[in-house]
Design a protein around this motif. Structure first.
Motif, short mmCIF file in Angstrom:
data_model
loop_
_atom_site.label_atom_id
_atom_site.label_comp_id
_atom_site.label_asym_id
_atom_site.label_seq_id
_atom_site.Cartn_x
_atom_site.Cartn_y
_atom_site.Cartn_z
N GLU A 181 -3.33 1.03 6.21
CA GLU A 181 -2.44 1.75 5.26
C GLU A 181 -2.61 1.37 3.80
O GLU A 181 -2.93 2.25 2.80
N LEU A 182 -2.70 0.01 3.55
CA LEU A 182 -2.56 -0.51 1.97
C LEU A 182 -4.08 -0.17 1.74
O LEU A 182 -4.24 -0.01 0.16
N ALA A 183 -5.00 -0.47 2.39
CA ALA A 183 -6.43 -0.41 1.73
C ALA A 183 -6.65 1.17 1.52
O ALA A 183 -7.42 1.61 0.54
N THR A 223 -2.53 -22.00 -7.88
CA THR A 223 -1.88 -21.01 -6.79
C THR A 223 -0.59 -20.28 -7.44
O THR A 223 0.08 -21.15 -8.19
N VAL A 224 -0.22 -19.09 -7.24
CA VAL A 224 1.01 -18.56 -7.63
C VAL A 224 1.75 -18.00 -6.41
O VAL A 224 0.91 -17.43 -5.67
N LEU A 225 3.02 -18.11 -6.49
CA LEU A 225 3.85 -17.62 -5.21
C LEU A 225 4.66 -16.53 -6.06
O LEU A 225 5.36 -16.96 -7.40
N SER A 226 4.70 -15.44 -5.67
CA SER A 226 5.65 -14.54 -6.18
C SER A 226 7.12 -14.69 -6.06
O SER A 226 8.08 -14.02 -6.83
N ALA A 272 3.43 -4.01 -3.77
CA ALA A 272 2.48 -3.19 -3.13
C ALA A 272 2.47 -3.58 -1.68
O ALA A 272 2.28 -2.80 -0.84
N TYR A 273 2.35 -4.80 -1.41
CA TYR A 273 2.46 -5.44 -0.07
C TYR A 273 3.52 -5.30 0.77
O TYR A 273 3.74 -5.16 1.94
N GLY A 274 4.75 -5.08 -0.03
CA GLY A 274 6.07 -5.13 0.45
C GLY A 274 6.65 -6.34 1.18
O GLY A 274 7.61 -6.17 1.66
N VAL A 275 5.80 -7.55 0.98
CA VAL A 275 6.30 -8.81 1.10
C VAL A 275 5.82 -9.96 -0.06
O VAL A 275 5.29 -9.38 -0.99
N PRO A 305 -0.53 -12.10 2.14
CA PRO A 305 0.88 -12.09 2.39
C PRO A 305 1.51 -13.43 2.54
O PRO A 305 0.94 -14.29 3.24
N PHE A 306 2.62 -13.87 1.99
CA PHE A 306 3.36 -15.18 2.10
C PHE A 306 4.54 -14.79 3.04
O PHE A 306 5.46 -14.22 2.27
#
Length: 933
Positions: A325-327, A538-541, A676-679, A724-725
């Motif tokens: 769905e995201l792609a 690395t980056v964490l949202s 966008a990912y929802g997570v 996704p994290f």
């Protein structure tokens, strides 16, 4: 009936016996025909013989064409054969849409269960193209299934359509099968032509048509009638050239099969069709403006593009509904064609490649500010089918099947990995690898794992599979051998104990796990003999560790290092990455403490062609990454000492809040991608600064002054990965803190952070404690052995235990001088990890945020606590620990003879032990549940 390999067996039709020279036990027979009625007639004739000989018969149903036998639904909603063969042929409904691995495994399990003997009927294999779009996979299916059937002394019928397969399918099928017969229909008459037989004659045969009541419609004999042939079934050689040419010409001719243009299978045909539609003037959704001169699209072509967009997404990007769905929303049809044009082989590109492409597409479509600073990517993708074909070619597939079983998954993994390391590739794949290496023209590259399950929702596989740097220097043969070895190593890594146990623990051993590869240009600059980027990390949202009240966890955090990002994702030695709050970069983690700066960096030695770790050469860094102490420099000069001692690595200059600098750009990118990912998401990036080529110095600015500004021509950021994290965020409601005053005798541990994880209040059943002083006296070998002893202790604890691990330095470090060298496998099942900075002065628990070890902590919902001796709010009741340690050495304690290792069973305490941890308030309490009497 007792079966003997190569024993004669009647086909049930004299005409087939004439053309084939007679069937034999162990034969696999391929019928290539456009007429399902012809194939059905062959199957029913053989079914009559199977029934008369009392043989087990199985019909594998998977295609969309009408069934080979009349079917009706059974009481469970499945299918069973009706009519004459209702009790003779068993229907097995398979599900190829669930993935090739599941499909072939289901078929092989049925064959294995049936054992020796039997007859098998398969739907047309050509229908699998509508699911897999890959002739290589159809060829692999045949190469694996037919020898298995032959070993079990069966007879099997298969069907192929004309003119839909390339030699990627036809060549392995023809080499493997025992019999191949082409079938034709012309003017209501069947014809047969043997292509591969042992005793039959060549030429074209007229296969006498069936009796009038069995003739189907539209000139296709046989129709859908049930039952065996009745009437004359002789095969008569066609001697007349006019009839021969008429029969063969009826199908048309689409070129010599071995010609180059016949190597384009259905996979490439689909993408070529999409490319042609786009070039014809369509303006698909989600793309930037169409090139000038492209005309408007029609409703018909727009619908075709939408359908091909959906099909190609499932063919190449993902079969996971959430990612699909995201792609579809973010990756355009033009993007799809571009990816296909940079692909080696067929199949999926895998989770890591998809994550990287999705991140770039999302930021592009959202018109993010970081888009102006992104380094162009020119990656290549090695399809998952290349991995599968490699396993089949190198006789590894059967042993790999054991890895789908929780009982046998480690039985042959090491020997299988060794076979893979010695494996070879098809020449067409090797040729494609050479093209890829010539494209990169000696630039360093990295070959990265990108498996089907990797970096998807719920399965990070962080650090489970390898990524290998290739210096890509020297002659093409040398570079090719380096590249092939890298690919083999990653393939072999799928057989590692760590990866297999991760799959077992996540419940995905049975899932279709194939290894695609992502080949990326390494970001960086050559400096002397080495190559590296200025900065990576690395980056964490979401920032799971808030060390100051000014920090908003929703702004995210970064873990950054100078050089290659490998030191940012692993806990390496006595060195220190920068941990930065993206919302409050001025709030340093080390506030109030002496900062230990990064001393070593990872790079690629281009002269020696290898990955290296070196001391940071300050003179090679850009000015913004160093800090000069001018006052100290003057003192050193007056003392005659080297002025270099007044220069140190520093990120002060880039930890700016200006909107066009690195930190805000990373913050905005992480935020957009998370929405966008929802997570929550994790990114990997590399950054470098260079002279502004798009923005030359103006108004008298020097190049150095221009370089000091992060302009689009100066700062370049490369987004290497996005996934996704799976971080469980603290619940909105606050925890109920126990009513304990500061010096309450029930308190065992009290600290004001760091606390990372989901807040909780829980009873502790066991404490595994490593005494810092005793541990510091162990030599390196004994420290590794202690880590193994802890693993044995953990695995021996009762089910449902809630264990706190308490020890000096870093848990999971690879350097025993820095902490306890356990693998996550050793401590799996623990509830809490607590790190103490009691080993030596200057050593503080290095937070593992952003590392592979941290990913495993998060996925296991494991709580992290850091205890600092220098923190005035940190209290540990050492007297309580000494009392407990004195009484836990009785009998066979399983502690491996380590005087510094203790396992304290809290359940035997007169008063229960409770842990209270609040990540919002950054407070932890370990206390006795009831006051002493």
């Amino acid at each position: 009936m007792s079966m003997i390999l190569n024993q004669d067996f009647p086909s049930g039709d004299p005409g087939i016996d004439t053309v084939s020279g007679g069937l034999k036990i162990g034969d696999n027979v391929v019928w290539r025909t456009e007429s399902l009625a012809l194939y059905r007639r062959c199957c029913r004739a053989l079914a009559v013989q199977g029934r008369e000989h009392g043989m087990a018969m199985v019909y594998f149903r998977f295609a969309n064409h009408p069934p080979l036998f009349a079917l009706e639904q059974d009481d469970q909603g499945g299918w069973m054969v009706a009519g004459e063969f209702s009790h003779a042929v068993e229907v097995i409904q398979t599900h190829p849409e669930r993935g090739f691995e599941d499909f072939i495994t289901q078929i092989h399990r049925v064959i294995s269960r049936k054992g020796e003997g039997g007859i098998y009927f398969f739907d047309s294999l050509s229908d699998l193209q509508n699911i897999y779009y890959s002739d290589r996979m159809i060829g692999s299916f045949f190469r694996l299934t037919c020898p298995y059937l032959r070993r079990l002394k069966t007879i099997a019928y298969f069907c192929l359509d004309w003119f839909v397969h390339s030699n990627h399918a036809l060549t392995p099928i023809r080499r493997t099968t025992q019999l191949w017969i082409d079938g034709f229909v012309h003017r209501g008459q069947f014809y047969l032509q043997p292509i591969k037989t042992l005793g039959g004659k060549g030429g074209l045969y007229r296969w006498a048509r069936r009796s009038s009541e069995e003739v189907g419609i539209s000139g296709d004999p046989g129709g859908d009638s049930e039952g065996p042939d009745r009437g004359d079934t002789a095969a008569v050689p066609v001697q007349n050239s006019a009839e021969q040419s008429a029969v063969r010409s009826a199908l048309g001719w689409q070129g010599v099969p071995s010609a180059a243009y016949r190597q384009v299978d259905v996979w490439d045909s689909v993408f070529l069709r999409l490319k042609d539609l786009l070039q014809a003037g369509e303006s698909p959704k989600n793309t930037e403006s169409a090139p000038q001169g492209e005309g408007p699209s029609t409703p018909d072509t727009e619908e075709q593009i939408r359908e091909l967009h959906r099909i190609t997404t499932r063919m190449m990007l993902t079969n996971d509904p959430s990612m699909e769905e995201l792609a579809l929303a973010e990756i355009s049809p033009r993007d799809i064609v571009s990816i296909w044009q940079r692909m080696v082989g067929t199949g999926f590109i895998g989770g890591k490649a998809l994550g990287m492409l999705l991140a770039r597409a999302i930021l592009r479509n959202a018109r993010s500010r970081i888009q102006d600073y992104l380094e162009e990517h020119d990656s290549f993708y090695i399809g998952s089918d290349v991995f599968y074909t490699f396993l089949v070619d190198n006789d590894c597939w059967w042993d790999r099947q054991d890895q789908r079983s929780p009982e046998y998954y480690l039985r042959k993994n090491e020997s299988l990995a060794q076979r893979i390391l010695q494996g070879s590739f098809p020449q067409d794949v090797v040729n494609a690898f050479q093209d890829l290496l010539e494209y990169f023209a000696g630039s360093p590259i990295i070959v990265r794992s990108s498996s089907l399950l990797e970096d998807n929702f719920g399965n990070a596989f962080a650090g489970k599979y390898e990524s290998i740097f290739c210096a890509n220097q020297g002659s093409l043969p040398d570079r090719l051998e380096e590249f092939l070895n890298a690919v083999r190593r990653i393939y072999a890594g799928t057989m590692s104990r760590e990866a297999l146990e991760y799959r077992r623990d996540r419940g995905v051993l049975e899932k279709d796990e194939q290894m695609a590869l992502l080949v990326q240009r390494v970001s960086g600059t050559r400096r002397g003999d080495i190559f590296y980027p200025d900065l990576a990390g690395t980056v964490l949202s979401w920032n799971p560790y808030v060390w100051h009240q000014d920090i908003d966890p929703g702004t995210g955090m970064a873990r950054m290092v100078i050089g290659l990002g490998t030191r940012a994702v692993e806990q390496v030695g006595d060195d220190h990455p920068w941990i930065v709050s993206l919302g409050s970069p001025h709030r340093r983690l080390e506030e109030g403490r002496k900062r230990q700066h990064q001393q070593m960096m990872d790079c690629i030695n281009l002269d020696l062609g290898r990955f290296e770790t070196r001391s940071i050469a300050l003179e090679l860094l850009p000015p913004r990454l160093v800090r000069r102490d001018w006052r100290r420099r003057r003192v050193l000069r007056e003392m005659g000492l080297p002025e270099s001692q007044a220069v140190e690595v520093s990120l002060d200059a880039i930890l700016s809040s200006r909107e066009d600098s690195l930190i805000p750009l990373l913050r905005e990118a992480a935020s957009r991608l998370s929405r966008a990912y929802g997570v929550q998401v994790e990114l990997e990036f590399a950054a470098q600064w260079g002279p502004g080529q798009e923005n030359p110095p103006e108004n008298g600015r020097t190049p150095e002054q221009a370089q000091a500004d992060d302009l689009p021509g100066s700062l370049r950021i490369n987004l290497l990965q996005c996934r996704p994290f799976q971080l469980r965020l603290p619940a909105g409601e606050s925890l109920s803190r126990p009513e304990l005053v500061k010096h309450d005798p029930r308190i065992i541990i009290h600290a004001k952070g760091p606390v990372i994880g989901v807040g909780r209040s829980m009873a502790i059943s066991h404490i595994i404690y490593v005494d810092p002083q005793g541990y510091s006296r162990l030599d390196e070998g004994r420290r590794y052995a202690l880590g193994q002893a802890i693993g044995r202790l953990m695995h021996g604890l009762p089910a449902g235990h809630t264990t706190l691990l308490l020890g000096p330095g870093r848990w999971g470090t690879s350097t025993p001088a820095m902490g306890v060298p356990v693998s996550f496998r050793d401590i799996k099942g623990a509830s809490v990890i607590a790190e103490m900075d009691w080993m030596h002065e200057g050593l503080s628990p290095e937070l593992s945020l952003g590392t592979h070890f941290f990913h495993e902590m998060v996925e296991a919902d494991l709580l992290f606590i850091g205890l600092r001796r220098s923190d005035k709010d940190c209290v540990i009741n050492l007297e309580w620990f000494r009392e407990q340690m004195a009484g836990c050495r009785d009998g066979d304690d399983g502690l491996g003879g380590f005087e510094c290792l203790y396992c304290l069973p809290c359940g035997s305490q007169p008063r229960g032990i409770v842990l209270f941890a609040d990540p919002i308030g950054q407070e932890v309490l370990l206390y006795q549940d009831q006051p002493p009497s």
